[in-house]
Structure formats: structure tokens, C-alpha cells
Design a protein around this motif. Structure first.
Motif, short mmCIF file in Angstrom:
data_model
loop_
_atom_site.label_atom_id
_atom_site.label_comp_id
_atom_site.label_asym_id
_atom_site.label_seq_id
_atom_site.Cartn_x
_atom_site.Cartn_y
_atom_site.Cartn_z
N SER A 118 0.91 -1.20 0.01
CA SER A 118 0.07 0.04 -0.11
C SER A 118 0.83 1.34 0.09
O SER A 118 0.55 2.23 -0.68
N THR A 161 -7.63 2.91 -1.49
CA THR A 161 -7.85 1.80 -0.46
C THR A 161 -8.59 0.83 -1.02
O THR A 161 -8.39 -0.53 -0.94
N ASN A 221 -9.99 -4.17 8.24
CA ASN A 221 -8.81 -3.33 7.55
C ASN A 221 -8.96 -1.97 7.34
O ASN A 221 -7.93 -1.27 7.33
N SER A 225 -6.19 1.25 8.33
CA SER A 225 -5.52 1.90 7.30
C SER A 225 -4.65 3.07 7.74
O SER A 225 -5.09 4.08 8.63
#
Length: 292
Positions: A118, A161, A221, A225
């Protein structure tokens, strides 16, 4: 003899799970317990507990407008990430149930986001969303401040995301669709059901257990983040993207308020736990269709 064999079997089972239990105790339960303890203290810049203040950190937290702003931003962010990420993964999984040229390439390409860090993808998006030289504004001949405008910054980070999560969602939901018995669709066709009726009465109910799993994992999740927000906006502009996890980081490692940040972490834990319990209740305790 039977009791001895049973005891030996149980001891063997405990021996197998003991390494995992030790790992949980050392890396999960002990740090969580220490976080609870630290939330009751005022700490120094090194994180050492200096002064016991009881629930004062929690009182400060619940009277701080910045916390409520972070909570609102987090809820909006989670709603966008979960709905868009699950929706994209589901649509792609449905598409791949039909044979078309390049199906294998498309499936592999769409699953690629789950293999990308990410943080690395955030740096790529930061260039793409640049107001002056970004490819997004260049292609669409626009002049949008994607990361400087408060509203667009939150939407941009949420979309990134959601896209990163959609690859894993695609794999889970594709496996769920592949596991549906074709005889159910054949029987429905014989009974005169159209495509929408098959989708509504066969596909969706059959996917309910795996869909529940996907939604819960995406939900958790999304609350956790951090990397993409830190690299893209650093919680800004202002506090437009200052989600709770980033606010915890800022209070702990920039403002050195470890006790306050620990209290915020505990509150976040209970928020996630509460929402997870609600999701389980909505799903009938997480039971599968066969169990019900």
C-alpha cells in the motif's frame, strides 16, 4: 487405557497449538494489556509511565473536538472503502464467470493489487493525482486539487484503498461463485427463472457466508488503514483525512502523548469490536446457510 489414550491425544493437541498461543501472548495480548495500563498514566517522551491519572486521558479524549472529527472522518472513509472495495471485487468476480477472450489475463491483472504494498502504491498515486503534472488531470484536462481539497482528498484516499482491497475480494468471491452447484441454475431454468431471478434467489444466498467474511475483513482492515494516508495527505488538508489510526500515530510519535494515544487506541478497539458484533448479529451469528 482409553483415558490414557485420550489424555495423550489432548496433550499432543496442546503441544501443537502452544507455539501459536505463546506468539499471541507475547505479540498481541501483552501489548494490549500494556496499552490499557499506559492509558491510565501521563508518560514522558520515551513512553515511560510517570504519573497515574486514572481516566483523565479518556475524559480529555471525549471532550476533544479533534477526536470527534477523526471519528466522523473514519466512518466516512470506512463506508466508502468497504462498499466500493466489495462492490468492485464482486462485479469483477461476476464478470469472470463468463468466458471471454483474455479471461485469464484479466483475472491475474485484477488480482495484482493484493501483491502491491500500500505504501508503494500510495507514492504512485501521489504522482498521478498531482495537480500540475498528474496523469489524471492531464487525461481529463481538468485542474482538480485531488489531495489539497478537503473533500477530494478523503475521496481519493478512499478510492485507492478500495482498489487495493478489491483484488483479494475478487479472489474470495470468485471462489465462492465457483462453488455454487450448477444444478441449481439448471433447475431454475427448467422452472422458467430469468437471469435476475437466478442471481437474486441462488447466487446471492449461496454467497452470503463468503460475502459476510469479506465484509467483516474489509471493515476491520479499513479501520486500520494508515500507510496510504500518511504518505498521501499526512491527515490533511487540515484534518480532512485524519482518521483515528493516523491521529493515534500523531499523538504518540509526534506529540509524545503516549498515554492519550493509548486511550484512543482502546476506544478504537471497542468501536471496531462493537461494529463487528453488530455485523455478526445481522448475519445470524455468522452461521452458514447449511447451519441455519
Amino acid at each position: 487405557m482409553k483415558n490414557k489414550a485420550k489424555t495423550k491425544y489432548q496433550n499432543s493437541a496442546y503441544a501443537y497449538i502452544m507455539p501459536a498461543m505463546i506468539g499471541f501472548l507475547v505479540f498481541t495480548f501483552y501489548p494490549f494489556f500494556q496499552t490499557i495500563v499506559r492509558s491510565l498514566f501521563i508518560t514522558d517522551r520515551m513512553g515511560n509511565s510517570n504519573l497515574f491519572v486514572g481516566l483523565e486521558n479518556y475524559q480529555t479524549l471525549f471532550t476533544n473536538p479533534s477526536f470527534y472529527n477523526s471519528l466522523l472522518v473514519t466512518l466516512i472513509y470506512v463506508a466508502i472503502v468497504v462498499s466500493l472495495g466489495v462492490g468492485l471485487g464482486f462485479l469483477a468476480a461476476l464478470l469472470c464467470q463468463r468466458a471471454f477472450p483474455g479471461l485469464k489475463f484479466f483475472s491475474a491483472a485484477y488480482s495484482l493489487p493484493m501483491a502491491i504494498a500500500s505504501s508503494g502504491m500510495a507514492l504512485v498515486f501521489k504522482v498521478m493525482l498531482n495537480r500540475s503534472i498528474g496523469v489524471i488531470n492531464t487525461v481529463f484536462k481538468s485542474n482538480v486539487s485531488w489531495l489539497e481539497d478537503p473533500t477530494m482528498a478523503l475521496i481519493s484516499v478512499s478510492i485507492l484503498t478500495a482498489w487495493l482491497n478489491s483484488g483479494m475480494n475478487f479472489l474470495y468471491l470468485s471462489a465462492g461463485l465457483a462453488g455454487i452447484d450448477d444444478s441449481l441454475y439448471e433447475s431454475a431454468s427448467i422452472d422458467g427463472a430469468n437471469g435476475f431471478q437466478k442471481f437474486w434467489h441462488i447466487t446471492l444466498p449461496s454467497l452470503k457466508p463468503i460475502m459476510f467474511f469479506v465484509i467483516v475483513t474489509n471493515f476491520i482492515n479499513a479501520f486500520q488503514s494508515f500507510a496510504q494516508i500518511k504518505l498521501l495527505t499526512m491527515g490533511g488538508p487540515g484534518e480532512a483525512t485524519n482518521v483515528i489510526v493516523h491521529d493515534i500515530y500523531k499523538n504518540a510519535f509526534e506529540n509524545y502523548r503516549y498515554g492519550y494515544a493509548s486511550a484512543e487506541s482502546i476506544v478504537l478497539f471497542f468501536i471496531v469490536m462493537l461494529f463487528t458484533i453488530v455485523l455478526f448479529k445481522k448475519n445470524g451469528g455468522g452461521k452458514s446457510l447449511a447451519e441455519r
